[in-house]
Design an enzyme around this catalytic site. Structure first.
Site, mmCIF file in Angstrom:
data_model
loop_
_atom_site.group_PDB
_atom_site.id
_atom_site.type_symbol
_atom_site.label_atom_id
_atom_site.label_comp_id
_atom_site.label_asym_id
_atom_site.label_seq_id
_atom_site.Cartn_x
_atom_site.Cartn_y
_atom_site.Cartn_z
ATOM 1 N N ASP A 24 -1.428 -0.389 5.968
ATOM 2 C CA ASP A 24 -1.629 0.251 7.269
ATOM 3 C C ASP A 24 -3.076 0.611 7.566
ATOM 4 O OD1 ASP A 24 -1.624 2.416 5.315
ATOM 5 O OD2 ASP A 24 -1.655 3.735 7.053
ATOM 6 N N THR A 81 0.032 4.957 0.911
ATOM 7 C CA THR A 81 -0.138 5.959 1.955
ATOM 8 C C THR A 81 0.087 5.363 3.339
ATOM 9 O OG1 THR A 81 -1.775 7.055 0.566
ATOM 10 C CG2 THR A 81 -1.679 7.720 2.878
ATOM 11 N N ASP A 92 0.878 -1.165 0.000
ATOM 12 C CA ASP A 92 0.000 0.000 0.000
ATOM 13 C C ASP A 92 0.923 1.226 0.000
ATOM 14 O OD1 ASP A 92 -2.336 1.682 0.493
ATOM 15 O OD2 ASP A 92 -1.533 1.875 2.520
#
Length: 624
Positions: free
Chosen positions: A516, A318, A316
């Site tokens: 996250d 961000t 991922d």
């Protein structure tokens, strides 16, 4: 009979790990007393036989009666009973102790991951404001029907999927996309359930309700994600049937040929796979200890075992490869103001703003200049556009081009072209104006400085990095180019990330997912191994993952992958040694060289060597 066995099984599980550790400590002391002939009214080895041996025998009986499950403990039980019958108490106690120690180590490595489903359920909106007959009523969210008109106030969670009919606002969609910046919404735009309305009130028409809504689909994705990842199964249990049959056959044949019961029992004792049982869990425990020192919390015992097989790593963006918070990266002036003056103008305009972009502007200004920010005389938010302030009798605008157009302020073509190039890279632009356009600020999520070297190090280990992001194609490619990632999937929703992982694994490409956010939870759960950013990540992402990176130091990821491969080499070495030792001990037992006690001691020495070899993993790190 089956119910009785189930009650007995639950009785054996009482006390949990603390009870098992206490019994092992007492049994170990008893065996030492027996080895050094400490005078007692009875043989101290009986303590180990009762505390460690009886549970093994009971579990073997339960497995045979309820599931006809032949595991290594069946052979151990036969050896224990035979040894006791021939008064070889130390051999029986020592074998029971080693087997229970191996079982405890394996239990400790198999800590069950919490699903995190209940936290997703807490995110589900409980009520909705329905507009009906000119009035407003609050109803349970599950009673909303398709076509209902709903009102959502600032700060409220959107109850169902729908389309905005009136009002303008900004919506935090981090639950679905992972992007922390709110997205401006106006009439005609779609909104998703579970996302949060941050600023203006709006009316919407419900389009997807109940099980069809976005948040409910997210819950189902996590629930249905493949939780059946292979657990650690010791080699002894995999081959248990053959071991039991071979041991019994050899024992009976040798006993029949030699007429020597001691020799027959010795064969059963040395056949007991003590070192084999310890080979895997001791190495995993040591590797987990090593990983902990480098900031990793291993939540699934066999995660490192699975990680060694991974050949694709999906990231991922961000909060994982980037910090997840916007910063001002460029100031572009097109009026009479200098760069510091334009930056101060923006900070003054945004000082009272609750918008994440406004906070990012003021934080970036203070970090760069370290001076106090002048406060405006008047402040007003323009929902979906920006802010309008008055200072020293002058009106200042800070926002998007629509805000400037509303006040009939023209943007110079050169400035518009410059801003467009930043927008294509996925950056955010804030325009500044008073009587005329003065310029713009560029905000962007910043890449972690260690991300590029980390990606390079992982690529050198024959793993393929892939970027999965909700950003548009241009922004995704720009980030990937800076990091050296060639495979990119942009515009990803949670189901898109999940589908990528399922497709790759169907093609025999085990995938490690690193993320996250809540939107990463289904992919983390489904991946061969899921690693969550423990510092900035959501609790739900961490609960869905096998490993949590506690301090978010992504530079340690290459070490974790190397450690997993080193651990598997250690396990193979342990298994080869233990099977070789077993084979030698069997030959010596058949020829009569080893008796029950000496056979048990040989096994004990083998187990100690396996543990010592595994312990080398505790401080292992590849030299630069």
């Amino acid at each position: 009979m089956k119910k009785c066995m189930e009650k007995l099984e639950s009785l054996l599980e009482l006390g949990g790990t603390k009870k098992d550790i206490a019994l092992l400590v007492i049994s170990g002391i008893a065996l030492l007393c027996s080895l050094f002939d400490v005078p007692l009214p009875f043989s101290p080895a009986w303590i180990a036989i009762i505390l460690c041996g009886v549970p093994i025998v009971l579990e073997a009986v339960i497995g045979l009666v309820t599931r006809f499950d032949i595991k290594a403990d069946v052979l151990v039980s036969i050896a224990l009973i035979s040894s006791v019958c021939l008064h070889e108490n130390f051999a029986a106690g020592e074998v029971a102790f080693i087997m229970q120690l191996g079982a405890l180590l394996e239990d400790l490595t198999l800590a069950k991951a919490r699903a995190g489903i209940e936290k997703l359920v807490h995110l589900t909106p409980q009520t909705a404001r329905r507009i009906q007959n000119g009035g407003e009523e609050i109803i349970p969210a599950e009673e909303v029907q398709t076509g209902d008109i709903l009102r959502v106030l600032p700060g409220e969670t959107i109850p169902v999927d729908g389309v905005i009919l009136s009002g303008e606002t900004a919506v935090n969609q981090a639950v679905m996309t992972g992007k922390s910046l709110p997205v401006d919404k106006k009439p005609g735009d779609d909104v998703a359930s579970g996302t949060v309305n941050q600023f203006g009130a709006f009316d919407m028409k419900a389009t997807k309700v109940g099980a069809d809504s976005s948040i409910q689909r997210m819950i189902r994705l996590v629930q249905s994600a493949d939780a059946g990842k292979a657990k650690i199964v010791g080699l002894a249990d995999r081959w248990a049937t053959w071991i039991v049959v071979t041991a019994l056959t050899a024992s009976i044949l040798i006993g029949f040929i030699t007429k020597d019961l001691i020799r027959a029992v010795t064969i059963l004792v040395v056949f007991c796979p003590c070192a084999l049982v310890l080979a895997t869990p001791t190495a995993i425990m040591a590797a987990i200890g090593n990983a902990t020192k480098h900031g990793f919390l291993v939540r699934e015992g066999d995660a490192l075992e699975r990680l060694a097989k991974v050949n694709t790593i999906a990231f991922d963006k961000t909060g994982t490869l980037t910090y997840g918070t916007p910063k001002v990266i460029h100031v572009d002036c097109c009026g009479e103001l200098s760069e510091p003056e334009l930056f101060q103008m923006a900070a003054t305009a945004e000082i009272f703003s609750e918008h994440p972009l406004g906070k990012a502007v003021t934080a970036s200004y203070q970090k760069k200049y370290g001076t106090a920010i002048p406060k405006p005389d008047k402040f007003a938010m323009q929902i979906g556009k920006g802010v309008l302030v008055e200072q020293a009798g002058k009106t200042v605008l800070a926002g998007n081009e629509k805000l400037l157009a509303d006040h009939k302020i023209t943007v110079p073509d050169t400035a518009a072209d410059a801003a467009k190039s930043y927008l294509e890279q996925g950056c955010t632009v804030i325009w500044l104006a008073d009587q005329s356009c003065q310029g713009f600020l560029v905000l962007s999520d910043t890449i972690r400085p260690e991300s590029r070297s980390m990606i390079h190090a992982l690529s050198e280990q024959n793993t393929t990095p892939v970027l999965l992001t909700g950003d548009n194609a241009n922004a995704a490619q720009a980030i990937a180019g800076q990091l050296g990632i060639t495979q990119v999937r942009s515009g990803c929703l949670p189901e898109d990330k999940l589908q990528f992982i399922r497709t790759a694994q169907e093609q025999q490409q085990p995938v490690c997912m690193i993320g996250d956010g809540i939107n990463d939870a289904p992919a983390l759960k489904t991946a061969h191994v899921g690693i969550a950013m423990g510092g900035v990540g959501s609790d739900i992402a961490i609960d869905a993952a096998d490993i949590a990176l506690v301090d978010d130091e992504v530079k340690e990821l290459p070490h974790l992958f190397r450690l997993s491969k080193r651990m598997m080499r250690t396990i193979k070495c342990n298994l080869s040694f233990s099977m070789g030792l077993n084979f030698l001990a069997i030959i010596l037992a058949i020829t009569g060289v080893l008796g029950p006690v000496s056979g048990a001691l040989v096994h004990n020495a083998g187990s100690v060597l396996v543990i010592l070899n595994s312990a080398l993993l505790l401080k292992w790190r590849k030299k630069s």
